[in-house]
Write a protein that holds these residues in place. Sequence first.
Motif, mmCIF file in Angstrom:
data_model
loop_
_atom_site.group_PDB
_atom_site.id
_atom_site.type_symbol
_atom_site.label_atom_id
_atom_site.label_comp_id
_atom_site.label_asym_id
_atom_site.label_seq_id
_atom_site.Cartn_x
_atom_site.Cartn_y
_atom_site.Cartn_z
ATOM 1 N N UNK A 1 -52.276 -96.158 33.554
ATOM 2 C CA UNK A 1 -53.323 -96.117 32.539
ATOM 3 C C UNK A 1 -52.813 -96.808 31.282
ATOM 4 N N UNK A 2 -53.575 -97.730 30.763
ATOM 5 C CA UNK A 2 -53.241 -98.435 29.539
ATOM 6 C C UNK A 2 -53.820 -97.688 28.360
ATOM 7 N N UNK A 3 -52.954 -97.363 27.398
ATOM 8 C CA UNK A 3 -53.405 -96.686 26.193
ATOM 9 C C UNK A 3 -52.891 -97.456 24.990
ATOM 10 N N UNK A 4 -53.751 -97.599 23.968
ATOM 11 C CA UNK A 4 -53.369 -98.329 22.764
ATOM 12 C C UNK A 4 -53.675 -97.491 21.528
ATOM 13 N N UNK A 5 -52.828 -97.660 20.523
ATOM 14 C CA UNK A 5 -53.077 -97.124 19.193
ATOM 15 C C UNK A 5 -53.099 -98.326 18.270
ATOM 16 N N UNK A 55 -57.703 -97.914 28.823
ATOM 17 C CA UNK A 55 -58.358 -96.695 29.299
ATOM 18 C C UNK A 55 -58.616 -95.738 28.144
ATOM 19 N N UNK A 56 -57.703 -95.739 27.180
ATOM 20 C CA UNK A 56 -57.828 -94.887 26.005
ATOM 21 C C UNK A 56 -57.402 -95.702 24.793
ATOM 22 N N UNK A 57 -58.159 -95.594 23.715
ATOM 23 C CA UNK A 57 -57.815 -96.282 22.477
ATOM 24 C C UNK A 57 -57.971 -95.322 21.308
ATOM 25 N N UNK A 58 -56.977 -95.352 20.433
ATOM 26 C CA UNK A 58 -57.033 -94.616 19.183
ATOM 27 C C UNK A 58 -56.963 -95.659 18.078
ATOM 28 N N UNK A 59 -57.961 -95.659 17.215
ATOM 29 C CA UNK A 59 -57.987 -96.576 16.078
ATOM 30 C C UNK A 59 -57.681 -95.762 14.829
ATOM 31 N N UNK A 60 -56.722 -96.233 14.052
ATOM 32 C CA UNK A 60 -56.296 -95.540 12.841
ATOM 33 C C UNK A 60 -56.623 -96.427 11.647
ATOM 34 N N UNK A 112 -63.095 -96.330 28.055
ATOM 35 C CA UNK A 112 -63.969 -95.184 28.275
ATOM 36 C C UNK A 112 -63.743 -94.078 27.251
ATOM 37 N N UNK A 113 -62.514 -94.004 26.722
ATOM 38 C CA UNK A 113 -62.198 -92.974 25.732
ATOM 39 C C UNK A 113 -61.693 -93.672 24.472
ATOM 40 N N UNK A 114 -62.458 -93.526 23.392
ATOM 41 C CA UNK A 114 -62.123 -94.177 22.132
ATOM 42 C C UNK A 114 -62.249 -93.156 21.009
ATOM 43 N N UNK A 115 -61.223 -93.070 20.178
ATOM 44 C CA UNK A 115 -61.184 -92.088 19.105
ATOM 45 C C UNK A 115 -60.763 -92.787 17.818
ATOM 46 N N UNK A 149 -53.566 -86.337 20.717
ATOM 47 C CA UNK A 149 -54.579 -87.090 21.462
ATOM 48 C C UNK A 149 -53.985 -87.810 22.666
ATOM 49 N N UNK A 150 -52.730 -88.226 22.539
ATOM 50 C CA UNK A 150 -52.061 -88.942 23.617
ATOM 51 C C UNK A 150 -51.452 -87.995 24.648
#
Length: 156
Positions: A1-5, A55-60, A112-115, A149-150
Amino acid sequence: MTRVVIGCGNPLAGDDGVGLKVIEELERRGLPPGVKTIPAGLPGLALLGLLRGAEQAVIVDAVHAGQEPGTVICCQEKDLARLSWRSLSLHNLGIGEALALGRLVDPATFPPRLILVGIQAGSLTPGQTNLSPPVAAALPLAVATIYQLLGGGNGA
């Protein structure tokens, strides 16, 4: 799963640089496996390319949401639709507008999951490279929120 912040902001405008400071702190502490940090600056529509395939992204980012400076706000994408994007973004093309466009034009590669983890800005003085005291004091809570969140990591 690719996750980015993804950290957004202008490091030469006071509190607007808080998203980039959060990225620096996450990189200093370390991240769970499979998480990539991206210091994006003021990405505008380039934000869509940074999100592609995650798959998941967190934008700060620094936000203007009528709260006390330093307040950490965590919103899922579905919750953001109820807010005024102009009130959340400190940039010309707001994150909200870019996200809405991305979800519309390229839904297959959109996360699909963005916060959004926002920190209420106080001082946005051009040429100022330091965060205001209340925003600087909010960094540990913003970082801890992202680790939660991660699903773990080096939140110590």
